[in-house]
Design a protein around this motif. Sequence first.
Motif, PDB file in Angstrom:
ATOM      1  N   ALA A  12       0.839  -1.191   0.000  1.00 39.12           N
ATOM      2  CA  ALA A  12       0.000   0.000   0.000  1.00 39.12           C
ATOM      3  C   ALA A  12       0.878   1.246   0.000  1.00 39.12           C
ATOM      4  O   ALA A  12       2.036   1.217   0.372  1.00 39.12           O
ATOM      5  CB  ALA A  12      -0.909   0.005   1.220  1.00 39.12           C
ATOM      6  N   ASP A  19      -3.282   5.600  -1.123  1.00 38.65           N
ATOM      7  CA  ASP A  19      -4.317   4.566  -0.990  1.00 38.65           C
ATOM      8  C   ASP A  19      -4.845   4.520   0.441  1.00 38.65           C
ATOM      9  O   ASP A  19      -6.055   4.404   0.671  1.00 38.65           O
ATOM     10  CB  ASP A  19      -3.757   3.202  -1.387  1.00 38.65           C
ATOM     11  CG  ASP A  19      -3.402   3.134  -2.866  1.00 38.65           C
ATOM     12  OD1 ASP A  19      -3.982   3.934  -3.640  1.00 38.65           O
ATOM     13  OD2 ASP A  19      -2.545   2.317  -3.240  1.00 38.65           O
ATOM     14  N   LYS A  20      -3.925   4.597   1.406  1.00 40.01           N
ATOM     15  CA  LYS A  20      -4.339   4.524   2.803  1.00 40.01           C
ATOM     16  C   LYS A  20      -5.144   5.755   3.182  1.00 40.01           C
ATOM     17  O   LYS A  20      -6.106   5.667   3.964  1.00 40.01           O
ATOM     18  CB  LYS A  20      -3.110   4.397   3.706  1.00 40.01           C
ATOM     19  CG  LYS A  20      -3.428   3.882   5.099  1.00 40.01           C
ATOM     20  CD  LYS A  20      -3.982   2.465   5.034  1.00 40.01           C
ATOM     21  CE  LYS A  20      -4.289   1.924   6.416  1.00 40.01           C
ATOM     22  NZ  LYS A  20      -4.809   0.551   6.368  1.00 40.01           N
ATOM     23  N   ARG A  71      -7.124   7.490   1.235  1.00 37.77           N
ATOM     24  CA  ARG A  71      -8.478   7.307   0.702  1.00 37.77           C
ATOM     25  C   ARG A  71      -9.266   6.311   1.546  1.00 37.77           C
ATOM     26  O   ARG A  71     -10.460   6.495   1.798  1.00 37.77           O
ATOM     27  CB  ARG A  71      -8.402   6.838  -0.747  1.00 37.77           C
ATOM     28  CG  ARG A  71      -8.065   7.946  -1.734  1.00 37.77           C
ATOM     29  CD  ARG A  71      -8.286   7.485  -3.155  1.00 37.77           C
ATOM     30  NE  ARG A  71      -7.317   6.471  -3.543  1.00 37.77           N
ATOM     31  CZ  ARG A  71      -6.153   6.749  -4.116  1.00 37.77           C
ATOM     32  NH1 ARG A  71      -5.812   7.998  -4.375  1.00 37.77           N
ATOM     33  NH2 ARG A  71      -5.328   5.772  -4.450  1.00 37.77           N
ATOM     34  N   GLU A  72      -8.570   5.261   2.001  1.00 34.13           N
ATOM     35  CA  GLU A  72      -9.246   4.255   2.834  1.00 34.13           C
ATOM     36  C   GLU A  72      -9.719   4.853   4.157  1.00 34.13           C
ATOM     37  O   GLU A  72     -10.819   4.539   4.625  1.00 34.13           O
ATOM     38  CB  GLU A  72      -8.292   3.084   3.090  1.00 34.13           C
ATOM     39  CG  GLU A  72      -8.853   2.010   3.995  1.00 34.13           C
ATOM     40  CD  GLU A  72      -7.835   0.940   4.324  1.00 34.13           C
ATOM     41  OE1 GLU A  72      -7.963   0.309   5.388  1.00 34.13           O
ATOM     42  OE2 GLU A  72      -6.887   0.740   3.527  1.00 34.13           O
ATOM     43  N   LEU A  73      -8.905   5.713   4.738  1.00 32.40           N
ATOM     44  CA  LEU A  73      -9.238   6.306   6.042  1.00 32.40           C
ATOM     45  C   LEU A  73     -10.059   7.578   5.912  1.00 32.40           C
ATOM     46  O   LEU A  73     -10.519   8.118   6.922  1.00 32.40           O
ATOM     47  CB  LEU A  73      -7.955   6.602   6.823  1.00 32.40           C
ATOM     48  CG  LEU A  73      -7.098   5.394   7.205  1.00 32.40           C
ATOM     49  CD1 LEU A  73      -5.785   5.857   7.826  1.00 32.40           C
ATOM     50  CD2 LEU A  73      -7.839   4.478   8.163  1.00 32.40           C
ATOM     51  N   SER A 124      -2.196   0.863  12.194  1.00 37.93           N
ATOM     52  CA  SER A 124      -2.778   1.923  13.018  1.00 37.93           C
ATOM     53  C   SER A 124      -2.523   1.646  14.497  1.00 37.93           C
ATOM     54  O   SER A 124      -2.728   0.528  14.979  1.00 37.93           O
ATOM     55  CB  SER A 124      -4.287   2.012  12.756  1.00 37.93           C
ATOM     56  OG  SER A 124      -4.869   3.019  13.564  1.00 37.93           O
TER      57      SER A 124
END
Length: 214
Positions: free
Chosen positions: A95, A99-100, A102-104, A143
């Motif tokens: 990742a 990308d992360k 957008r995920e969060l 996280s």
Amino acid sequence: MSGGSNPAISQPDSFGKRLRRFAVGTLFALVLLIPKILHARRNPRSWILFRIFLAAAGAALVVLPLGLGTSFVPAIIGLAMFIAAILLPPSKPDANADDKARELGALVVVNGGRFKLGEVPSFSAQLFVGAEQISVLDPYFQSFLEIPVGEITSAQAEESQGRWFLRVKWGDKRAAFAYSGVFAGHLARVAESTIRGVMRPALPVLPQRRAAGA
């Protein structure tokens, strides 16, 4: 003269053959394990254990042939395994920060300096700042802490004993992020302004009106 073989000579030869078969079998097993090895590289702890095993196996293949005077082929293979165990670094995670984010649902990602939580060793933190929460992640996007934006009461960058710190308070909790290096102050202030940019302003306290006739 007797035509029989000398046991003292045949024994090292047979051991050398077994050692060569072991080396070939080890290489074949490593080829079969390549998919699992690639997967293990994504996990730092698993990768460290694999490198320790590879170094120990390589050292064994180097020492045994030298001590027994057998073929040097296993020793060369073992040396290559030992060097590979030293030089192979952990792979970068699949990742990426975009990308992360957008995920969060993060709006921006800022440098979080060094962060330590409980018994976990300190690590280089990344702050994924969103409208609802701030996520504290390590370089492998794991996280470790989530800070609700609506509960943040203060975010302050300050210098102390030659280092810069970003101190965040929310509810009855607090977290400190340590910065060092030439750009420590700049990074701490950028993180401070970013967090303050998503903090909700405190509601003004309206003066109470006196009752009529008071």
